[in-house]
Each structure stands twice: as structure tokens, then as C-alpha cells.
Write an enzyme that holds these catalytic residues in place. Structure first.
Site, PDB file in Angstrom:
ATOM      1  N   ILE A   1       0.561  -5.792   9.149  1.00  0.00           N
ATOM      2  CA  ILE A   1      -0.590  -6.478   9.765  1.00  0.00           C
ATOM      3  C   ILE A   1      -1.799  -6.511   8.820  1.00  0.00           C
ATOM      4  O   ILE A   1      -2.318  -7.587   8.496  1.00  0.00           O
ATOM      5  CB  ILE A   1      -0.980  -5.816  11.108  1.00  0.00           C
ATOM      6  CG1 ILE A   1       0.166  -5.925  12.113  1.00  0.00           C
ATOM      7  CG2 ILE A   1      -2.234  -6.475  11.680  1.00  0.00           C
ATOM      8  CD1 ILE A   1      -0.028  -5.096  13.389  1.00  0.00           C
ATOM      9  N   GLY A   2      -2.226  -5.345   8.383  1.00  0.00           N
ATOM     10  CA  GLY A   2      -3.433  -5.290   7.554  1.00  0.00           C
ATOM     11  C   GLY A   2      -3.284  -6.099   6.272  1.00  0.00           C
ATOM     12  O   GLY A   2      -4.202  -6.829   5.868  1.00  0.00           O
TER      13      GLY A   2
ATOM     14  N   ASP B   1       0.882  -1.167   0.000  1.00  0.00           N
ATOM     15  CA  ASP B   1       0.000   0.000   0.000  1.00  0.00           C
ATOM     16  C   ASP B   1       0.924   1.222   0.000  1.00  0.00           C
ATOM     17  O   ASP B   1       2.144   1.085  -0.213  1.00  0.00           O
ATOM     18  CB  ASP B   1      -1.012  -0.040   1.165  1.00  0.00           C
ATOM     19  CG  ASP B   1      -0.386   0.213   2.530  1.00  0.00           C
ATOM     20  OD1 ASP B   1       0.854   0.338   2.614  1.00  0.00           O
ATOM     21  OD2 ASP B   1      -1.133   0.286   3.514  1.00  0.00           O
TER      22      ASP B   1
ATOM     23  N   HIS C   1       8.321 -24.292   8.722  1.00  0.00           N
ATOM     24  CA  HIS C   1       7.220 -24.924   9.459  1.00  0.00           C
ATOM     25  C   HIS C   1       5.835 -24.623   8.893  1.00  0.00           C
ATOM     26  O   HIS C   1       4.921 -25.427   9.062  1.00  0.00           O
ATOM     27  CB  HIS C   1       7.250 -24.473  10.932  1.00  0.00           C
ATOM     28  CG  HIS C   1       8.335 -25.137  11.719  1.00  0.00           C
ATOM     29  ND1 HIS C   1       8.402 -25.105  13.090  1.00  0.00           N
ATOM     30  CD2 HIS C   1       9.418 -25.858  11.310  1.00  0.00           C
ATOM     31  CE1 HIS C   1       9.476 -25.772  13.505  1.00  0.00           C
ATOM     32  NE2 HIS C   1      10.114 -26.231  12.443  1.00  0.00           N
TER      33      HIS C   1
ATOM     34  N   HIS D   1       4.868 -31.099  10.078  1.00  0.00           N
ATOM     35  CA  HIS D   1       4.409 -29.747   9.726  1.00  0.00           C
ATOM     36  C   HIS D   1       3.427 -29.796   8.558  1.00  0.00           C
ATOM     37  O   HIS D   1       2.523 -28.972   8.470  1.00  0.00           O
ATOM     38  CB  HIS D   1       5.601 -28.852   9.391  1.00  0.00           C
ATOM     39  CG  HIS D   1       6.583 -28.766  10.519  1.00  0.00           C
ATOM     40  ND1 HIS D   1       6.250 -28.216  11.736  1.00  0.00           N
ATOM     41  CD2 HIS D   1       7.853 -29.215  10.633  1.00  0.00           C
ATOM     42  CE1 HIS D   1       7.284 -28.299  12.545  1.00  0.00           C
ATOM     43  NE2 HIS D   1       8.277 -28.917  11.905  1.00  0.00           N
TER      44      HIS D   1
ATOM     45  N   THR E   1       2.678  -1.664   8.839  1.00  0.00           N
ATOM     46  CA  THR E   1       3.051  -2.614   9.894  1.00  0.00           C
ATOM     47  C   THR E   1       3.189  -4.045   9.377  1.00  0.00           C
ATOM     48  O   THR E   1       3.755  -4.894  10.063  1.00  0.00           O
ATOM     49  CB  THR E   1       1.964  -2.653  10.979  1.00  0.00           C
ATOM     50  OG1 THR E   1       0.724  -3.028  10.337  1.00  0.00           O
ATOM     51  CG2 THR E   1       1.814  -1.309  11.668  1.00  0.00           C
TER      52      THR E   1
ATOM     53  N   CYS F   1       2.994  -3.319   3.955  1.00  0.00           N
ATOM     54  CA  CYS F   1       2.224  -2.124   4.315  1.00  0.00           C
ATOM     55  C   CYS F   1       2.987  -1.445   5.445  1.00  0.00           C
ATOM     56  O   CYS F   1       4.187  -1.689   5.611  1.00  0.00           O
ATOM     57  CB  CYS F   1       0.768  -2.459   4.651  1.00  0.00           C
ATOM     58  SG  CYS F   1       0.481  -3.444   6.138  1.00  0.00           S
TER      59      CYS F   1
HETATM   60  C1  RB5 Z   1      -1.634   2.890   6.569  1.00  0.00           C
HETATM   61  O1  RB5 Z   1      -1.589   4.087   7.268  1.00  0.00           O
HETATM   62  C2  RB5 Z   1      -1.509   1.724   7.527  1.00  0.00           C
HETATM   63  O2  RB5 Z   1      -2.614   1.650   8.368  1.00  0.00           O
HETATM   64  C3  RB5 Z   1      -1.325   0.418   6.792  1.00  0.00           C
HETATM   65  O3  RB5 Z   1      -0.225   0.510   5.945  1.00  0.00           O
HETATM   66  C4  RB5 Z   1      -1.065  -0.809   7.633  1.00  0.00           C
HETATM   67  O4  RB5 Z   1      -0.051  -0.591   8.541  1.00  0.00           O
HETATM   68  C5  RB5 Z   1      -2.240  -1.467   8.207  1.00  0.00           C
HETATM   69  O5  RB5 Z   1      -2.176  -2.532   8.811  1.00  0.00           O
END
Ligand code: RB5
Length: 141
Positions: A69-70, A8, A98, A133, A67, A65
Site C-alpha cells: 500500500i505505502g 523497503d 485496462h 481504456h 502490504t 513493501c
Molecule cells: C513497514 O512496517 C510497513 O508499514 C510498510 O512496509 C508498508 O506495508 C506500508 O504500507
């Protein structure tokens, strides 16, 4: 190895760095965007990459992205995807050994370029161990 890469806007700044690093190691990298750092929604790019990895048997993905995470949570909604959010060489190694991860995810705001290089090396160089695994990975489906 053939990689599909997408980010992103918060992962955009390291996309070319990752592409060049992998290409210099003779891997093929297909860039699914975005192609500017305008704001975009990470689920759209996660889905694009995840679908390519599922369609192209034996290929892998890189998703970045802010973090990690998203974009990893989103990619894992696609059946057949095992997207691993990694932070270092150890987690990247284990994601392959694994979990038979087929997409490496990380956060541009979390790791520096040295760590990115070590994660890419570990991800590329580590085979899936199979055995017990494999039984666990099968249960994910
Ligand atoms: C974008 O600001 C940020 O929220 C996205 O890149 C990401 O970290 C979401 O998990």
C-alpha cells in the site's frame, strides 16, 4: 522487458527471488535497493524507482513493501506513473490490460512465492488493450 526494482525492509526478503525469476525469463532487472534489511522509508524507494521508470521510456517497475500500500501510493505521486497494487494473477493481468500499469506493486506480507510468480507472468505477458481504456488512462494524467 527492462524492470527497475525497489523495496523497503518489509519487502526486502523477496527482492532477490523476484529478480532471479525475471532474469531466468530473460528480462533485465536493475536493483535500486535497499541492499540490506535495515529499516528504510518506503516513499524514498518508491520515488527512486518511479523516477527511473518515467525517465527510461518503455521500462517497468516492481515495488514491494509489507502490504504494497505505502509503496504504491507513494509511486503514484510521480507524474506518468501508474503503479498497480496487485494481489493475484487476475489483478496483475487487468493492471496491464485496462490500466496500462507501468509499476507492479505487492506486499511481501500478503502474497506467497507462487502467487508472486503468477503475478509476474501475468504482468509480463499481458499487453495494454488500448481503445476505450486508452481514453480513461489519458484522463488520469
Ligand atoms: C513497514 O512496517 C510497513 O508499514 C510498510 O512496509 C508498508 O506495508 C506500508 O504500507
Amino acid at each position: 522487458m527492462r524492470f527497475y526494482i525497489a523495496t523497503d525492509h518489509a519487502g526486502y526478503n523477496v527482492k532477490d527471488f523476484v529478480k532471479e525469476y525475471l532474469e531466468n525469463k530473460s528480462h533485465e532487472v536493475i536493483d535500486l535497493g535497499p541492499y540490506s534489511n535495515d529499516r528504510v522509508d518506503y516513499p524514498d524507494f518508491a520515488k527512486k524507482c518511479a523516477q527511473k521508470v518515467v525517465e527510461d521510456n518503455g521500462s517497468f517497475g516492481i515495488l514491494i513493501c509489507g502490504t504494497g500500500i505505502g509503496i504504491s501510493v507513494s509511486a503514484n505521486k510521480v507524474c506518468g506513473i501508474r503503479a498497480a497494487l496487485c494481489h493475484d494473477s487476475y489483478t496483475a493481468t487487468m493492471s496491464r490490460a485496462h490500466n496500462d500499469a507501468n509499476i507492479l506493486c505487492f506486499g511481501e506480507r500478503v502474497v506467497g512465492k507462487g502467487v508472486i510468480e503468477s503475478m509476474l507472468d501475468s504482468f509480463c505477458d499481458t499487453p495494454f488493450e488500448g481503445g476505450r481504456h486508452a481514453d480513461r488512462v489519458k484522463k488520469i494524467e
